[in-house]
Design a protein around this motif. Structure first.
Motif, PDB file in Angstrom:
ATOM      1  N   LYS A  47     -16.056  -4.162   3.555  1.00 16.27           N
ATOM      2  CA  LYS A  47     -16.707  -4.765   4.694  1.00 16.27           C
ATOM      3  C   LYS A  47     -16.010  -4.409   6.006  1.00 16.27           C
ATOM      4  O   LYS A  47     -16.581  -4.559   7.064  1.00 16.27           O
ATOM      5  N   GLY A  48     -14.762  -3.969   5.889  1.00 16.36           N
ATOM      6  CA  GLY A  48     -13.940  -3.808   7.083  1.00 16.36           C
ATOM      7  C   GLY A  48     -14.479  -2.832   8.115  1.00 16.36           C
ATOM      8  O   GLY A  48     -14.180  -2.956   9.306  1.00 16.36           O
ATOM      9  N   LYS A  79      -3.566  -2.173  -5.394  1.00 12.86           N
ATOM     10  CA  LYS A  79      -4.333  -0.948  -5.447  1.00 12.86           C
ATOM     11  C   LYS A  79      -3.545   0.141  -6.140  1.00 12.86           C
ATOM     12  O   LYS A  79      -3.875   1.304  -6.044  1.00 12.86           O
ATOM     13  N   ASP A 103     -14.021   4.418   7.984  1.00 10.08           N
ATOM     14  CA  ASP A 103     -13.304   3.212   7.560  1.00 10.08           C
ATOM     15  C   ASP A 103     -12.426   2.735   8.708  1.00 10.08           C
ATOM     16  O   ASP A 103     -12.198   3.468   9.674  1.00 10.08           O
ATOM     17  N   GLU A 104     -11.934   1.501   8.606  1.00  4.95           N
ATOM     18  CA  GLU A 104     -11.128   0.991   9.723  1.00  4.95           C
ATOM     19  C   GLU A 104      -9.642   1.207   9.468  1.00  4.95           C
ATOM     20  O   GLU A 104      -8.876   1.296  10.412  1.00  4.95           O
ATOM     21  N   ASP A 107      -4.457   2.716   4.174  1.00  5.82           N
ATOM     22  CA  ASP A 107      -3.181   2.082   3.888  1.00  5.82           C
ATOM     23  C   ASP A 107      -2.442   2.973   2.880  1.00  5.82           C
ATOM     24  O   ASP A 107      -1.722   3.897   3.264  1.00  5.82           O
ATOM     25  N   THR A 108      -2.645   2.740   1.593  1.00  2.00           N
ATOM     26  CA  THR A 108      -2.039   3.625   0.594  1.00  2.00           C
ATOM     27  C   THR A 108      -2.808   4.948   0.486  1.00  2.00           C
ATOM     28  O   THR A 108      -2.281   5.938  -0.014  1.00  2.00           O
ATOM     29  N   GLY A 109      -4.060   4.916   0.910  1.00  2.45           N
ATOM     30  CA  GLY A 109      -4.889   6.120   0.821  1.00  2.45           C
ATOM     31  C   GLY A 109      -5.693   6.209  -0.470  1.00  2.45           C
ATOM     32  O   GLY A 109      -6.530   7.095  -0.638  1.00  2.45           O
ATOM     33  N   THR A 111      -8.079   4.266  -1.808  1.00  2.00           N
ATOM     34  CA  THR A 111      -9.528   4.035  -1.702  1.00  2.00           C
ATOM     35  C   THR A 111     -10.239   5.271  -1.162  1.00  2.00           C
ATOM     36  O   THR A 111     -11.211   5.759  -1.735  1.00  2.00           O
ATOM     37  N   ASP A 163      -9.150  -8.073   7.732  1.00  2.00           N
ATOM     38  CA  ASP A 163      -9.062  -9.504   7.430  1.00  2.00           C
ATOM     39  C   ASP A 163      -7.730  -9.906   6.803  1.00  2.00           C
ATOM     40  O   ASP A 163      -6.988  -9.080   6.285  1.00  2.00           O
ATOM     41  N   ARG A 169     -11.693 -11.055  10.877  1.00  2.00           N
ATOM     42  CA  ARG A 169     -12.486  -9.830  11.031  1.00  2.00           C
ATOM     43  C   ARG A 169     -13.189  -9.812  12.386  1.00  2.00           C
ATOM     44  O   ARG A 169     -13.445  -8.746  12.939  1.00  2.00           O
TER      45      ARG A 169
HETATM   46  C1  PRP Z   1      -9.429  -1.902   3.104  1.00  2.00           C
HETATM   47  C2  PRP Z   1      -9.915  -0.773   4.009  1.00  2.00           C
HETATM   48  C3  PRP Z   1      -9.885   0.430   3.141  1.00  2.00           C
HETATM   49  C4  PRP Z   1      -8.806   0.117   2.150  1.00  2.00           C
HETATM   50  C5  PRP Z   1      -7.586   0.871   2.525  1.00  2.00           C
HETATM   51  O1  PRP Z   1     -10.492  -2.437   2.397  1.00  2.00           O
HETATM   52  O2  PRP Z   1     -11.213  -1.014   4.500  1.00  2.00           O
HETATM   53  O3  PRP Z   1     -11.119   0.656   2.503  1.00  2.00           O
HETATM   54  O4  PRP Z   1      -8.518  -1.280   2.222  1.00  2.00           O
HETATM   55  O5  PRP Z   1      -6.558   0.619   1.614  1.00  2.00           O
HETATM   56  P1  PRP Z   1      -5.897   1.774   0.744  1.00  2.00           P
HETATM   57  O6  PRP Z   1      -5.683   2.955   1.659  1.00  2.00           O
HETATM   58  O7  PRP Z   1      -4.605   1.147   0.295  1.00  2.00           O
HETATM   59  O8  PRP Z   1      -6.805   2.099  -0.390  1.00  2.00           O
HETATM   60  P2  PRP Z   1     -10.350  -3.749   1.500  1.00  2.00           P
HETATM   61  O9  PRP Z   1     -10.207  -3.340   0.064  1.00  2.00           O
HETATM   62  O10 PRP Z   1      -9.310  -4.657   2.072  1.00  2.00           O
HETATM   63  O11 PRP Z   1     -11.790  -4.397   1.628  1.00  2.00           O
HETATM   64  P3  PRP Z   1     -12.560  -4.931   2.939  1.00  2.00           P
HETATM   65  O12 PRP Z   1     -12.922  -3.717   3.761  1.00  2.00           O
HETATM   66  O13 PRP Z   1     -13.755  -5.620   2.399  1.00  2.00           O
HETATM   67  O14 PRP Z   1     -11.620  -5.850   3.683  1.00  2.00           O
END
Ligand code: PRP
Length: 183
Positions: A47-48, A79, A103-104, A107-109, A111, A163, A169
């Protein structure tokens, strides 16, 4: 709600509404140049990415189409497995299309690396990634990111789609969260 109403929960504003708007406009100009003469499908990651999709798509001075995916990592909130499941898939066939995943935060990359490879397997014309924020210190997986708003330190940030427990958000800025909120 104005961001001042959230201020007791925040340590520091990293990017204001104005800074975000300016940076999104710059990214949009770059994207418009790169995709000139090509159909472009923006894929937002729920959703971000809702806020950045809304602003980036409107900053693009051209036609685009939009679609959405919702994904979730297996396991209890961590993750580390790198295994992602699709909660909502695209509505459209991306065969031969130019796809830009929006995406916004990276983080770890995990996803985005999984998502880019999943979408690549559907034989699009191209797949690229745009993110407003990236945490280089947290990266555990190489992600080929073409458009980045800012690299940020490995701190817990909220706002503009990001969030904590589904809150914050709807802040207009991006800020670091005060420890008393999550400790
Ligand atoms: C967040 C963000 C990315 C992901 C990044 O989504 O939107 O998709 O985490 O993290 P990563 O690089 O460690 O994989 P989240 O899973 O928090 O869901 P949301 O967008 O619904 O908040």
């Amino acid at each position: 709600m104005r961001d001042a109403d959230f201020s007791d929960d925040l340590v520091k504003i990293l990017f204001t509404e104005e800074q975000i708007s300016q940076r999104v406009d710059e990214l949009a100009a770059e994207i418009a140049r790169d995709y000139e003469g090509k159909d472009l499908l923006l894929v937002g990651v729920l959703k971000g990415a809702v806020m950045v999709m809304a602003d980036l798509s409107r900053a693009l001075d051209r036609h685009v189409t939009m679609d959405w995916m919702a994904v979730s990592s297996y396991g209890s909130g961590t993750k580390s497995s790198g295994v992602v499941r699709i909660l909502k898939d695209l509505d459209t066939d991306i065969h031969d299309k130019h796809v830009l995943i929006v995406d916004e935060i990276i983080d770890t990359g995990l996803t985005l690396s999984w998502l880019a490879s999943n979408l690549s397997s559907r034989h699009p014309a191209s797949v690229e990634v745009a993110t407003l924020l990236r945490k280089p210190e947290a990266l555990s997986m190489p992600v080929n990111v073409k458009y980045v708003g800012w690299d940020i330190p490995n701190e817990f940030v909220v706002g503009y789609g990001l969030d904590y427990n589904e809150r914050y958000r709807n802040m207009r800025s991006v800020a670091t969260l005060a420890p008393h909120v999550y400790s």
